[in-house]
Scaffold this active site. Structure first.
Site, PDB file in Angstrom:
ATOM      1  N   ASP A   1      -1.895  -0.881   5.749  1.00  0.00           N
ATOM      2  CA  ASP A   1      -2.478  -0.447   7.023  1.00  0.00           C
ATOM      3  C   ASP A   1      -3.996  -0.495   7.019  1.00  0.00           C
ATOM      4  O   ASP A   1      -4.623  -0.245   8.041  1.00  0.00           O
ATOM      5  CB  ASP A   1      -2.048   0.998   7.317  1.00  0.00           C
TER       6      ASP A   1
ATOM      7  N   ASP B   1      -0.170   5.163   0.855  1.00  0.00           N
ATOM      8  CA  ASP B   1      -0.405   6.154   1.908  1.00  0.00           C
ATOM      9  C   ASP B   1      -0.581   5.500   3.266  1.00  0.00           C
ATOM     10  O   ASP B   1      -1.291   4.501   3.398  1.00  0.00           O
ATOM     11  CB  ASP B   1      -1.635   6.998   1.587  1.00  0.00           C
TER      12      ASP B   1
ATOM     13  N   ASP C   1       0.876  -1.177   0.000  1.00  0.00           N
ATOM     14  CA  ASP C   1       0.000   0.000   0.000  1.00  0.00           C
ATOM     15  C   ASP C   1       0.917   1.232   0.000  1.00  0.00           C
ATOM     16  O   ASP C   1       2.103   1.128   0.312  1.00  0.00           O
ATOM     17  CB  ASP C   1      -0.881  -0.042   1.250  1.00  0.00           C
TER      18      ASP C   1
END
Length: 327
Positions: free
Chosen positions: A291, A56, A54
């Site tokens: 996240d 950001d 991922d």
């Protein structure tokens, strides 16, 4: 299975899909991909692991700067954090608009840089005038890229493919044109001297406020990149063009070739994972690093180990596991 064990708190749901830049989620309809092209033939059979990252809040801190949530969590000044996030957002879109045709392509978003390459006739673009070829006006007046599925004719599609080809050329020209500490020194050719200095200053301020978050992520990314049997893949819910701008600005192009970057804005991360499996096959081990809930659920569906990043210690533990060759 050992490295799919979760050591950190439960995964937070990203505020308003935190990977999406605010301008990319302002309610406008988004384009529909024409086809799911395989971007490249399967790599050599010695590939053993594919690490799907991922962007950001995993590699770079962005959305939580804008909302102030990072500052609140780590005891930093929220107004300073928000200011840094806004300056960063401005720099990303300035690069995307000025050099990567985002004004033309915002409504013609693609999952992958090569998704419209079959419409490219290979014409020499060295003297081609993108400003006078009529593409932006046609796209705006006919809403050719909107979610209705209406598309332009052969000529219009070729102009779209030309833009994505030029973006690819620019990316490949500047992705390795970095040097200095943590690969944060950029050629003045793309940004220009003034913007380059402003960006380096901003980068330093963000790195200070986030306690070297990017540096920690880069350690793991670089270690994976140094292996001949592993590859880094990026899957982000940011639209493709702003995502490429972020990667260039942060000097991540070295570890993420443009062919290894996918935008999940239109199709979701799970569908991107399916494309990646189709590309690399089922014999390799896939490890998802992120996240958010979306990547965790996608990893679970495809039985991929998931490494959650929710703090600096998670990045350090990831690098340690890579060093010890647990991953």
């Amino acid at each position: 299975a050992e490295y799919s064990t979760m050591h950190s708190p439960s995964t937070p749901i990203k505020d308003s899909d935190s990977d999406r830049l605010r301008r990319s989620s302002d309610g406008k309809s988004r384009g529909r991909g024409r086809r799911n092209n395989n971007p490249s033939p399967p790599p050599d059979s010695d590939l053993e692991r594919v690490f799907i990252w991922d962007l950001d809040e995993t590699i770079i801190i962005f959305h939580s700067l804008l909302t102030g949530s990072y500052a609140n969590r780590y005891g930093r000044d929220p107004p300073t954090s928000v200011s840094l996030g806004l300056r960063m957002e401005e720099m990303i879109f300035n690069l995307a608009d000025t050099h990567l045709f985002f004004n033309d392509l915002e409504e013609c978003d693609q999952v992958h840089i090569d998704d419209v390459s079959s419409d490219d006739n290979g014409q020499d673009l060295s003297t081609y005038n993108f400003g006078t070829d009529g593409f932006p006006a046609a796209a705006t007046s006919a809403n050719l890229c909107l979610a209705t599925g209406v598309r332009g004719g052969v000529d219009w599609m070729r102009k779209l493919a030309f833009r994505y080809r030029r973006v690819k050329e620019i990316y490949n020209t500047y992705k390795n044109n970095v040097g200095g500490k943590h690969a944060l020194i950029y050629s003045t050719g793309l940004l220009g001297p003034a913007k380059r200095e402003a960006w380096l200053q901003l980068r330093a301020e963000i790195e200070a406020l986030t306690d070297s978050w990017l540096t920690l992520a880069l350690k793991a990314l670089t270690l994976i990149h140094s292996r001949t049997n592993c590859v880094n893949i990026l899957v982000t819910t940011t639209q493709l063009i702003p995502a490429l701008a972020k990667v260039l600005l942060y000097g991540l192009g070295v570890v993420f070739p443009i062919e290894n970057i996918y935008s999940a804005t239109k199709i979701g991360k799970e569908s991107c994972f399916e494309r990646i499996i189709q590309r690399f096959g089922r014999k390799v081990v896939y490890v998802v690093i992120g996240d958010g809930v979306e990547e965790e659920q996608g990893a679970k569906k495809h039985a991929m180990p998931f490494w959650r990043i929710s703090s600096h210690s998670d990045l350090m533990a990831l690098h340690h596991a890579l060093e010890l060759e647990y991953l």
